[in-house]
Design a protein around this motif. Structure first.
Motif, PDB file in Angstrom:
ATOM      1  N   GLN A 175      -5.546   2.846  -2.469  1.00 45.69           N
ATOM      2  CA  GLN A 175      -4.705   1.857  -3.141  1.00 45.69           C
ATOM      3  C   GLN A 175      -3.721   1.266  -2.146  1.00 45.69           C
ATOM      4  O   GLN A 175      -3.024   1.980  -1.443  1.00 45.69           O
ATOM      5  CB  GLN A 175      -3.944   2.496  -4.304  1.00 45.69           C
ATOM      6  N   THR A 208      -0.350  -0.603  -0.904  1.00 44.65           N
ATOM      7  CA  THR A 208       1.047  -0.589  -1.350  1.00 44.65           C
ATOM      8  C   THR A 208       1.899  -1.359  -0.357  1.00 44.65           C
ATOM      9  O   THR A 208       1.727  -1.212   0.855  1.00 44.65           O
ATOM     10  CB  THR A 208       1.587   0.848  -1.445  1.00 44.65           C
ATOM     11  N   LEU A 237       1.603  -3.041  -5.779  1.00 47.13           N
ATOM     12  CA  LEU A 237       0.463  -2.129  -5.731  1.00 47.13           C
ATOM     13  C   LEU A 237      -0.811  -2.893  -6.053  1.00 47.13           C
ATOM     14  O   LEU A 237      -0.824  -3.739  -6.948  1.00 47.13           O
ATOM     15  CB  LEU A 237       0.617  -0.995  -6.751  1.00 47.13           C
ATOM     16  N   THR A 238      -1.888  -2.592  -5.322  1.00 49.05           N
ATOM     17  CA  THR A 238      -3.174  -3.144  -5.703  1.00 49.05           C
ATOM     18  C   THR A 238      -3.747  -2.312  -6.844  1.00 49.05           C
ATOM     19  O   THR A 238      -3.438  -1.133  -6.986  1.00 49.05           O
ATOM     20  CB  THR A 238      -4.166  -3.110  -4.529  1.00 49.05           C
ATOM     21  N   TYR A 252      -2.741  -6.900  -9.506  1.00 43.94           N
ATOM     22  CA  TYR A 252      -1.699  -6.156  -8.810  1.00 43.94           C
ATOM     23  C   TYR A 252      -0.597  -5.775  -9.807  1.00 43.94           C
ATOM     24  O   TYR A 252      -0.535  -6.294 -10.915  1.00 43.94           O
ATOM     25  CB  TYR A 252      -1.087  -7.001  -7.683  1.00 43.94           C
ATOM     26  N   ALA A 301       7.717   6.398  -4.788  1.00 47.96           N
ATOM     27  CA  ALA A 301       6.519   5.972  -4.061  1.00 47.96           C
ATOM     28  C   ALA A 301       6.807   5.833  -2.569  1.00 47.96           C
ATOM     29  O   ALA A 301       5.960   6.144  -1.728  1.00 47.96           O
ATOM     30  CB  ALA A 301       6.013   4.652  -4.631  1.00 47.96           C
TER      31      ALA A 301
END
Length: 223
Positions: free
Chosen positions: A94, A96, A106-107, A124, A136
């Motif tokens: 993923q 970021t 985020l994807t 996204y 995160a």
């Protein structure tokens, strides 16, 4: 602006991320599988390279980013321009992006497959919730610390060790006895000691301590 937002296309992503990116002093931190994880990543990187000065930029990629020679050259340019680039030992599923540790993009993992099979519409998520962003970001920092500097991957003199040798190296650094380490790694004591001896040769070390020092110098203890 809402603290959480779903972005349903590349156009929506660009509309939200561009004003933040254009802040010259903004810290830019990103994680990506390769240069296809984020739309326009190559063009954006070249634009930043051409600009005067260097942004506070760190980029973390999985080994897939090194598969293409043109991309390897672009990564070299990014590093030469002052951006910090590191490579993980495992894939990043993923993408970021953190901007100034205040906003996170985020994807969608479902739309982050390899570029060959990339869906037409990628989605996204955007968040400015402090608790989520800081949490995160801490995970990114942990991944960053275990990754290896880009230059180490291009150094012809860097020792190449396989996955099992890396496990042995980590066991040596943990302070476990040979008996415990061999049991943890699922190998006989004789095999473990043979692997240790092979590792010393690969690192050009005369002792286990020296092997640990040299492994640290080469970035082999990260990841």
């Amino acid at each position: 602006m809402p603290q959480h937002m779903a972005l349903k296309s590349d156009l929506e992503l660009h509309a939200r991320i561009t004003p933040l990116v254009e802040l010259y002093d903004a810290e830019w931190v990103s994680a990506a599988r390769d240069l296809d994880t984020w739309p326009g990543a190559r063009e954006s990187a070249r634009l930043r390279i051409r600009r005067d000065g260097v942004r506070q930029a760190r980029k973390l990629f999985s080994p897939a980013a090194l598969a293409d020679e043109h991309d390897r050259e672009l990564l070299r340019e990014m590093a030469a321009d002052g951006m910090q680039v590191r490579i993980t030992t495992t894939p990043l599923l993923q993408g970021t992006v953190f901007i100034d540790r205040r906003t996170m993009f985020l994807t969608d993992p479902a739309s982050s497959a390899s570029s060959t099979h990339r869906p037409r519409n990628r989605t996204y998520a955007m968040s400015a919730e402090p608790a989520l962003v800081s949490g995160a970001y801490a995970l990114f920092e942990a991944a960053w610390e275990t990754a290896t500097d880009l230059a180490a991957f291009f150094d012809a003199d860097r020792p190449r060790i396989d996955a099992q040798a890396r496990e042995v190296l980590h066991a040596l650094g943990s302070g476990m006895t040979d008996v415990t380490a061999s049991r943890e790694l699922g190998m006989s004591l004789r095999t473990y000691r043979r692997r240790v001896a092979e590792l010393l040769v690969a690192l050009g070390a005369d002792s286990r301590f020296q092997a640990g020092v040299r492994a640290g110098e080469w970035g082999l203890t990260r990841g």
